[in-house]
Design an enzyme around this catalytic site. Structure first.
Site, PDB file in Angstrom:
ATOM      1  CG  ASP A  89      -1.984  -1.079   1.149  1.00 55.39           C
ATOM      2  OD1 ASP A  89      -2.301  -1.514   0.023  1.00 55.39           O
ATOM      3  OD2 ASP A  89      -2.482  -1.492   2.208  1.00 55.39           O
ATOM      4  CE1 TYR A 137      -5.775  -7.077  -1.812  1.00 54.13           C
ATOM      5  CE2 TYR A 137      -7.241  -8.973  -1.602  1.00 54.13           C
ATOM      6  CZ  TYR A 137      -6.618  -8.017  -2.382  1.00 54.13           C
ATOM      7  OH  TYR A 137      -6.837  -7.991  -3.736  1.00 54.13           O
TER       8      TYR A 137
END
Length: 411
Positions: free
Chosen positions: A244, A376
């Site tokens: 991210d 994730y």
């Protein structure tokens, strides 16, 4: 001799230029260009036919057939009152005469390029290729070279003569000289430069390639110096996975390949890069196989994450000990809500190998997660409204928020 009888059969059926006749017997002999080979064969046929003619043998038909593509034979027949007009080569239509001129055109286009290696490609008229196949099949010749191969070889040979400091590289050339014998045009294709290396992100709010939201800069922007080093028109990056934009990439870094498109310079040196946000450590030049390997490797990489987590409810060390149940867990995840608009709803399954923790304060703790690439991690922590299971928040029975995320290591 089979070569002579086969060559005579060829000229009886087809008017062939020196190159196209010689090319039928390219594997017979060494270090002889097809034009020279074809000339030599025609000379032998001429000498034999003229000798037989003078002995009174009826070889007029053979002499006429040869004369259609051989000047000395036309002159001989003219001397005995037989006129024969020259005919175009049945295979190439005389396109093979002077193909080296395309090398001169290429040299002009290569001027100003700093390169080391090249390859030659060509586009030939479809009719030419069909006629070549017809002749080879009808004569049952197995000693020939393809016309396309000869064109590429002759132009490459002439380029080497004119560019003595360059070399031919058919596998990974810097530039490709494409010759179109249909249009008579030459186009030089500058192949991209691919630089392998590893990068570290020391700061946050740094995306890989695209600016969005509160992103300060991108890895792509930081690596623009490589585009400028090689005089490229553009550059892109190929990365083994992604983190991210608000996550740091630490440890030994993440593998990537930087692709510089349409470069003008192929011999420049690659320097490392470092500022307060990003470090790039080049390893060396690479190829497309490495790009494919990176993409595949990202699916199986094992990564170690550090996550700083805020808990809505106060926690004790005993509470965190429950997290040991997540070591060895198989985690099922649906596309996170934060990126659902970018990707369709998709299910993925990833392994969590080990989980460790450290309580910082009653509401803050650190997680260390060793897991399969593609997990994730944020959603594994807060659960994403049940779209990830099992998850940390569910196990601790409290709402969790990820404050910081770092990739510590990629195995």
């Amino acid at each position: 001799m089979e070569l002579i009888s086969k060559a005579l059969e060829a000229v009886r059926r087809y008017p062939l230029c020196d190159s196209c006749l010689g090319r039928l017997f390219a594997l017979m002999g060494y270090g002889i260009e097809n034009r020279e080979r074809g000339q030599a064969i025609k000379t032998i046929l001429h000498m034999a036919a003229v000798s037989d003619y003078r002995k009174g043998k009826d070889v007029t038909a053979d002499l006429i057939a040869l004369a259609k593509c051989h000047l000395p034979t036309r002159r001989f027949l003219a001397g005995v009152g037989i006129r024969v007009d020259e005919e175009r080569c049945y295979i190439c239509g005389d396109l093979m005469e002077g193909v080296e001129k395309y090398a001169e055109m290429a040299v002009e286009q290569l001027r100003g390029l700093d390169f080391v290696s090249f390859a030659v490609g060509s586009t030939l008229p479809e009719e030419l290729l069909e006629k070549e196949a017809e002749v080879v099949k009808s004569l049952l010749v197995t000693t020939g070279e393809s016309v396309k191969h000869e064109v590429n070889r002759r132009i490459g040979k002439e380029l080497l003569r004119r560019l003595s400091d360059k070399r031919v590289d058919k596998l990974r050339p810097n530039v490709v000289v494409n010759v179109d014998l249909v249009s008579g045009q030459v186009k030089v294709v500058r192949n991209p430069i691919l630089i392998g290396g590893r990068y570290l992100k020391l700061g946050r709010k740094i995306a890989q390639a695209k600016r969005f939201g509160n992103v300060r800069t991108t890895l792509l922007e930081k690596l623009a110096y490589l585009r400028d080093t090689f005089g490229g028109e553009d550059h892109v990056i190929h990365v083994s996975g992604r983190e991210d934009s608000d996550a740091r990439m630490l440890g030994s870094g993440r593998p990537l390949v930087v692709e510089v498109k349409q470069p003008l310079r192929y011999t420049a040196q690659v320097a490392p890069f470092r500022d307060k946000d990003v470090i790039f450590l080049p390893v060396g030049f690479t190829d497309r196989n490495e790009v494919r390997r990176l993409k595949e490797k990202a699916k199986t990489d094992i990564k170690l994450y550090r996550v700083l987590v805020l808990s809505e409810s106060p926690l004790k060390q005993d509470d965190l000990s429950k997290l040991s149940a997540l070591s060895g867990a198989t985690v099922t995840q649906y596309t996170p809500r934060r990126i659902k608009r970018l990707h369709p709803r998709k299910k993925r399954v990833r392994m969590v190998y080990d989980v460790a923790w450290r309580l910082v304060s009653p509401h803050v703790f650190e997680l260390y997660i060793r897991c399969q690439g593609g997990l994730y991690v944020k959603e594994f922590v807060h659960g994403d409204g049940g779209r990830t299971a099992p998850n940390v928040a569910e196990l601790l029975n409290t709402r969790l928020e990820v404050l910081e995320l770092d990739v510590l290591y990629i195995e």
